[in-house]
Scaffold this active site. Structure first.
Site, short mmCIF file in Angstrom:
data_model
loop_
_atom_site.label_atom_id
_atom_site.label_comp_id
_atom_site.label_asym_id
_atom_site.label_seq_id
_atom_site.Cartn_x
_atom_site.Cartn_y
_atom_site.Cartn_z
N LYS A 1 7.62 -2.62 -49.57
CA LYS A 1 8.34 -2.86 -48.43
C LYS A 1 7.25 -3.12 -47.22
O LYS A 1 6.05 -2.77 -47.50
CB LYS A 1 8.96 -1.44 -48.07
CG LYS A 1 8.38 -0.33 -47.83
CD LYS A 1 9.01 0.77 -47.78
CE LYS A 1 8.02 2.21 -47.38
NZ LYS A 1 9.05 3.36 -47.68
N TYR B 1 -13.74 0.61 -20.71
CA TYR B 1 -12.73 0.93 -19.74
C TYR B 1 -12.87 2.52 -19.60
O TYR B 1 -12.70 3.28 -20.63
CB TYR B 1 -11.45 0.61 -20.03
CG TYR B 1 -11.30 -1.00 -20.16
CD1 TYR B 1 -11.25 -1.85 -18.80
CD2 TYR B 1 -11.03 -1.82 -21.24
CE1 TYR B 1 -11.17 -3.01 -18.64
CE2 TYR B 1 -10.78 -2.89 -21.22
CZ TYR B 1 -10.81 -3.82 -19.91
OH TYR B 1 -10.83 -5.08 -19.83
#
Ligand SMILES: *Cc1c(COP(=O)(O)O)cnc(C)c1O
Length: 365
Positions: free
Chosen positions: A35, A257
């Site tokens: 899956k 950041y």
């Protein structure tokens, strides 16, 4: 030149991990769970490595069509069954076996016109309360299915919520297994209950069909209790890139950041062409492991969209172009299991492999 990032799918490792499934469950048949596009690896890329399985289990009908298009004539199981009545036509056309987890799916079968009876896996809700019939409704569902000309063989299944739980947690599979045994007692049909964690940890639960996913893809379902070395599994996906710049920091210099990392002394850091837009977890904190030229080091500062930063202190020879292993197999036999990256980032190997981004070129090797 394209951006240097790429993902490799190791077909020989898939073969090896599937053989480990066979060792753990020698008397069971094996559904290779593919899956989510084979847990992000690509169904077409894993097919050669997993065609030694007895069947393929998945839940998207388009993925079932892809497995058939590869030439697979053996069993294919829809783990969530059909989503609407007309899906049953595709089941007839492609000979798909399907899970029946609710009474509506039985209504649809009863109204379905087909010449060939369909093979179904009737699913018990053994306590997870996601899919499946409750124990008190199970037997009447089986009786109803058994009376339908649209239905051939009926198999019995359930799914465990806690197969990976440490014994000390007091959780595990005993309660769910007792419910399954009570609900299915005296019913004929093959049984399937075990995912990877149960296949590895609870050999007695192997039954007729095991349904391993994550162990086939080289991640330990019960990390950090156990790692893939403990289970004898090998990574099947490598994410690798290169340094595209090197910076020298002085004490007190900050990185990235939010300036979340501050150098405690002079150091060199490398800038890696990999960010969260490639599928690397943005929540990986400073200190998440990474290999540079096969040497283990750690991230520093925040992960940004296209780049992240790595401490080069343990790798003084590293320079622009040096190979970086985000997870998987590195140079000269080095290795960084995906679980060691997922865990500090607060997630699982499952999520990282499934989240590999479209923009990363992938190659089966
Ligand atoms: C995904 C899935 C599996 C495989 O689980 P792993 O933990 O990856 O081994 C097995 N059974 C069902 C019903 C599933 O949905």
């Amino acid at each position: 030149m394209p951006r240097p990032i790429e993902a490799l799918i190791h077909v020989d490792a898939l073969v090896h991990n599937l053989a480990r499934v066979r060792e753990c469950a020698p008397d069971a048949r094996v559904w290779a769970v593919v899956k989510a596009n084979a847990y992000g690896h690509g169904i077409e890329r894993v097919y050669d490595g997993l065609r030694g399985a007895d069947g393929f289990a998945l839940l998207d009908l388009a993925e079932a069509e892809r497995v058939r298009a590869l030439g697979w004539r053996g069993p294919v199981l829809l783990l969530e069954g059909v989503f609407e009545p007309r899906d049953l036509e595709l089941c007839s056309r492609l000979d798909l076996w399907h899970t029946v987890h609710c009474s509506e799916q039985i209504d649809w079968l009863a109204a379905h016109k087909t010449q060939a009876p369909q093979r179904v896996f009737l699913k018990l809700n053994s306590g997870m309360n996601r899919l499946g019939l409750r124990p008190e409704a199970f037997r009447s569902a089986w009786t109803r299915l058994n009376a339908l000309p649209q239905v051939g063989e009926i198999s019995l299944m359930t799914h465990f919520a806690d197969a990976d739980a440490a014994p000390a947690s007091g959780r595990g599979i005993d309660e769910a297994m007792a419910r399954f045994e009570a609900a299915t007692r005296d019913l004929p049909g093959e049984r399937s209950v075990a995912n990877s964690a149960a296949t590895l940890r609870h050999a007695a639960a192997a039954a007729d069909w095991v349904r391993p996913g994550i162990m086939v893809y080289g991640s330990a379902p019960d990390f950090p209790q156990h790692d893939i070395a403990h289970w004898g599994l090998r990574p099947t996906m490598t994410l690798r890139s290169r340094l595209i710049a090197v910076q020298r920091l002085a004490q007190g210099d900050r990185v990235g950041y939010g300036s979340s990392f501050t150098a405690e002394g002079p150091m060199r850091i490398g800038i890696v062409a990999c960010g969260y837009a490639d599928g690397y977890p943005r929540h990986a904190p400073s200190g998440t492991p990474m290999l540079v030229d096969g040497v283990r080091t750690r991230t520093v500062g925040r992960v940004s969209m296209d780049m992240l930063t790595v401490d080069l202190t343990p790798v003084p020879a590293a320079a622009l172009g040096s190979e970086v292993t985000l997870w998987g197999e590195g140079p000269r036999g080095s290795r960084l299991p995906i679980d060691e990256v997922a865990d500090p980032a607060g997630t699982l190997g499952y999520e990282l492999m499934c989240a590999l981004a479209m923009r990363v070129p992938v190659r089966a090797v």
